[in-house]
Design an enzyme around this catalytic site. Structure first.
Site, mmCIF file in Angstrom:
data_model
loop_
_atom_site.group_PDB
_atom_site.id
_atom_site.type_symbol
_atom_site.label_atom_id
_atom_site.label_comp_id
_atom_site.label_asym_id
_atom_site.label_seq_id
_atom_site.Cartn_x
_atom_site.Cartn_y
_atom_site.Cartn_z
ATOM 1 N N CYS A 12 -5.688 2.066 5.881
ATOM 2 C CA CYS A 12 -6.390 0.843 6.283
ATOM 3 C C CYS A 12 -5.751 0.348 7.588
ATOM 4 O O CYS A 12 -4.707 0.849 8.009
ATOM 5 C CB CYS A 12 -6.294 -0.211 5.171
ATOM 6 S SG CYS A 12 -4.752 -1.155 5.174
ATOM 7 N N GLU A 20 1.130 3.807 1.866
ATOM 8 C CA GLU A 20 1.721 4.212 3.152
ATOM 9 C C GLU A 20 2.892 3.300 3.532
ATOM 10 O O GLU A 20 3.919 3.769 4.026
ATOM 11 C CB GLU A 20 0.664 4.155 4.263
ATOM 12 C CG GLU A 20 -0.488 5.138 4.077
ATOM 13 C CD GLU A 20 -1.670 4.533 3.329
ATOM 14 O OE1 GLU A 20 -1.453 3.594 2.521
ATOM 15 O OE2 GLU A 20 -2.801 4.978 3.552
ATOM 16 N N HIS A 29 0.856 -1.182 0.000
ATOM 17 C CA HIS A 29 0.000 0.000 0.000
ATOM 18 C C HIS A 29 0.897 1.238 0.000
ATOM 19 O O HIS A 29 2.060 1.168 0.426
ATOM 20 C CB HIS A 29 -0.908 -0.015 1.228
ATOM 21 C CG HIS A 29 -2.045 -0.986 1.137
ATOM 22 N ND1 HIS A 29 -3.135 -0.960 1.973
ATOM 23 C CD2 HIS A 29 -2.261 -2.021 0.273
ATOM 24 C CE1 HIS A 29 -3.981 -1.926 1.644
ATOM 25 N NE2 HIS A 29 -3.471 -2.595 0.628
ATOM 26 N N CYS A 48 -2.007 -0.348 7.380
ATOM 27 C CA CYS A 48 -1.140 0.836 7.302
ATOM 28 C C CYS A 48 -1.177 1.639 8.599
ATOM 29 O O CYS A 48 -0.157 2.191 9.029
ATOM 30 C CB CYS A 48 -1.553 1.690 6.114
ATOM 31 S SG CYS A 48 -1.331 0.824 4.542
#
Lengths: 165, 165
Positions: free
Chosen positions: A92, A64, A62, A95
């Site tokens: 999410c 991040e 992801h 993260c």
């Protein structure tokens, strides 16, 4: 002051706009999902990240997480105290947890988990699942050999040169 | 049947013992924290992982995430349907969420988050934090520019060749 009651800092808007710009630009270029992130220290960008799940064959890539990894590599550390994470969308739970492990100072995001859900992403569902007891989750799980597993921590605490994180 | 009511499968104990063995061996060798993980399909190991946070300068390099990344690379995919994750310790919320994103079939672990806490690890605290509304967490966060952020998802849904994950 913002919705969650935290004060705004100088440059926050500009850094968050860079995360949003990355989300759109990399997504349109076919580099992954529509998410971007920036790690900054003292208002200066340390590292940028964008979603690379499908292009990097990595479900953990992801925006991040990618930005946190790059920031650590650049600073030569496994902790990001003094740094702020800017995300085009609410992180999410994967993260968000990574932000705790990385010891970031604070987070700023633009879109909500509900906006992500409207875009076809499971963030809101995973937030609900993670908060449930293991036996009530949709992902089946079992625990066994607890004593054997726990004994590793005894050896860890006995290791005099261990590097805590 | 086990504590969480799931049936036991053949080889589960052997695969979980391999995750525990990895946790201890790599930790004693100074390769990172005391955690190991295995991804298997049909009882055959696809990939192994161990904690590399401090040695890899990557706060996301928990054993489970490392094993998931390696399994995806080995299978040439960003989804692990049909695979099972074995962890020496209950996955933290970062790794649990990664298991959802990776679409693993099920999870098996040995030590509990409470055992990890006794070993000096923050898993239980992060579980509590992730379940809180953003404004009540110890990690300060702000949301702003929501409309700008959400507009990226409009462009995503309009992209005809998008790869969903």
């Amino acid at each position: 002051m913002t919705e969650t009651g935290q004060p705004l800092f100088r440059d926050d808007e500009a850094l968050l706009r860079e995360a949003i710009r990355l989300a759109r630009a990399r997504m349109l270029a076919g580099r992954g999902g529509p998410f971007g992130a920036v790690v900054a220290r003292g208002g200066i960008i340390v590292a940028k990240g964008w979603n690379r799940v499908t292009t990097g064959l990595d479900p953990s890539a992801h925006a991040e997480i990618v930005a946190i990894r790059r920031a650590c590599r650049r600073l030569g550390t496994f902790h990001l105290e003094g740094c702020v994470l800017y995300s085009s969308c609410e992180p999410c739970p994967m993260c968000l947890s990574a932000a705790y492990w990385a010891r970031l100072d604070r987070l700023t995001w633009a879109a909500s988990r509900e906006d992500a859900a409207a875009g076809g992403f499971d963030d809101a569902r995973i937030y609900r699942e993670v908060a449930l007891p293991a036996g009530e989750r949709s992902l089946p799980s079992t625990q066994m050999l607890r004593e054997e597993g726990a004994s590793v921590f005894v050896d860890w605490l006995a290791k005099s040169d261990r590097v805590q994180y």
